[in-house]
Design an enzyme around this catalytic site. Structure first.
Site, PDB file in Angstrom:
ATOM      1  CE  LYS A 187      -3.061   2.510   3.058  1.00 18.59           C
ATOM      2  NZ  LYS A 187      -4.067   2.436   4.083  1.00 18.59           N
TER       3      LYS A 187
HETATM    4  C1  5RP Z   1      -2.368   4.833   8.053  1.00 22.44           C
HETATM    5  C2  5RP Z   1      -3.077   4.034   7.057  1.00 22.44           C
HETATM    6  C3  5RP Z   1      -4.443   4.439   6.649  1.00 22.44           C
HETATM    7  O1  5RP Z   1      -5.240   3.312   6.599  1.00 22.44           O
HETATM    8  C4  5RP Z   1      -4.320   5.080   5.331  1.00 22.44           C
HETATM    9  O2  5RP Z   1      -3.663   6.267   5.443  1.00 22.44           O
HETATM   10  C5  5RP Z   1      -5.602   5.111   4.488  1.00 22.44           C
HETATM   11  O3  5RP Z   1      -6.403   6.082   4.809  1.00 22.44           O
HETATM   12  P1  5RP Z   1      -6.460   7.477   4.061  1.00 22.44           P
HETATM   13  O4  5RP Z   1      -7.070   7.210   2.717  1.00 22.44           O
HETATM   14  O5  5RP Z   1      -7.341   8.287   4.949  1.00 22.44           O
HETATM   15  O6  5RP Z   1      -5.071   8.006   3.927  1.00 22.44           O
HETATM   16  O7  5RP Z   1      -2.581   3.077   6.540  1.00 22.44           O
HETATM   17  O8  5RP Z   1      -1.070   4.485   8.053  1.00 22.44           O
END
Ligand code: 5RP
Length: 299
Positions: free
Chosen positions: A205
């Site tokens: 991610k």
């Molecule tokens: C924090 C994360 C969050 O889940 C991620 O940031 C996703 O949320 P957003 O779209 O609000 O950024 O992994 O580390």
């Protein structure tokens, strides 16, 4: 010693050439793994589109009660029909998601920081593999800080989780965190996503950046993209469209869904882009139609 001086810049990404070792499975980098791993990945990623809409609501693990997530018990059942995967902590999932809701689960397994600290890069593995199995997790999410103070311990966490996941065929999602001193450049994301992938995760991610298609091309497992801070709805949909066009296999979006005044319509609009090939403009039209209908329920 790393040869930082005179380091050659990577450039041959072959962004238009499909991943070569994908035969036999619809997601890159997963072909050689066993049935259990593939099954979890197929729970997260829709085999028809090859993509996923993950809904991230794990913010409470370091932000506490977050705007838009005050009542997870009310929000999550409303969003469930429109997303493929719930990404949250075990506390949120066990308390607020009725087990009858059939949804894949990305379980946040690291924690240890809170937003009132200056440096968030020191975490621990807080959830053991037995609890991930009990929760039927389809993947375990590990915050990973490359180039930050906590790099070594977060890579140790990542590898501990990957090793446990390999024993029980549960994928690991490496969450590429941006430390407070890191710039969101393609150079940083190419470094961080590739290090995370080479540790052995099954999903990465990360965030959108310049030359994102090169980040994707150089990463041998599927990438999902975080939404980041709340944007206007048109900009959030543009972000989703842009990253899918550049090869992301989905989004893991939080604030841009749950802080929208119309989170259900927003989740549906994002899903149109991720699964149906809609453009951001088409998705925005849908979103606007939905809020119009909400405003005039009897017409
Ligand atoms: C924090 C994360 C969050 O889940 C991620 O940031 C996703 O949320 P957003 O779209 O609000 O950024 O992994 O580390």
């Amino acid at each position: 010693m790393a040869d930082l001086e005179g380091l050659k810049v990577s450039k041959d990404y072959h962004v238009n050439v499909p991943f070569a070792n994908q035969k036999g499975f619809f997601l890159k980098g997963i072909n050689s793994l066993d049935w259990g791993m593939k099954k979890h990945m197929a729970n997260i990623f829709n085999p028809e589109s090859g993509n996923t809409v993950m809904f991230a609501f794990d913010h409470g693990y370091f932000m506490g009660s977050t705007a838009g997530l005050e009542r997870l018990d009310l929000l999550l059942p409303q969003l469930a029909p429109y997303v493929d995967c719930f990404m949250g902590t075990r506390g949120a999932l066990r308390t607020c998601v009725p087990p009858e809701i059939v949804k894949s689960v990305a379980l946040r397994v690291t924690s240890g920081s809170s937003m009132i600290q200056d440096d968030l890069s020191h975490e621990i593995v807080a959830v053991d593999i037995e609890d991930a199995i009990r929760m039927n997790a389809d993947c375990m999410a590990v915050q990973t800080f490359i180039g930050a103070d906590g790099q070594l311990s977060s890579l140790e966490n990542l590898n501990r989780v990957i090793n446990a996941g390999m024993r029980y065929s549960i994928p690991t999602m490496g969450v590429c965190a941006v430390g407070k001193d890191m710039a969101r450049t393609d150079r940083f994301f190419k470094l961080a996503t590739r290090i995370i992938a080479e540790m052995g995760v099954q999903v990465v991610k990360t965030y959108d950046c310049e030359n994102f298609e090169e980040v994707v091309a150089a990463c041998p497992v599927p990438i999902v993209v975080a939404g980041g801070k709340k944007l206007s709805e048109p900009d959030a949909l543009k972000l989703a469209y842009g990253v899918i066009q550049k090869g992301a296999r989905g989004v893991d979006m939080g604030r841009n869904i749950f802080q929208s005044p119309h989170p259900v319509a927003m989740a549906q609009a994002v899903s149109m882009i991720v699964h149906k090939g809609a453009t951001d403009k088409e998705a925005l039209e849908f979103y606007q139609d939905e809020i119009h209908k909400e405003a005039q329920p009897n017409r």
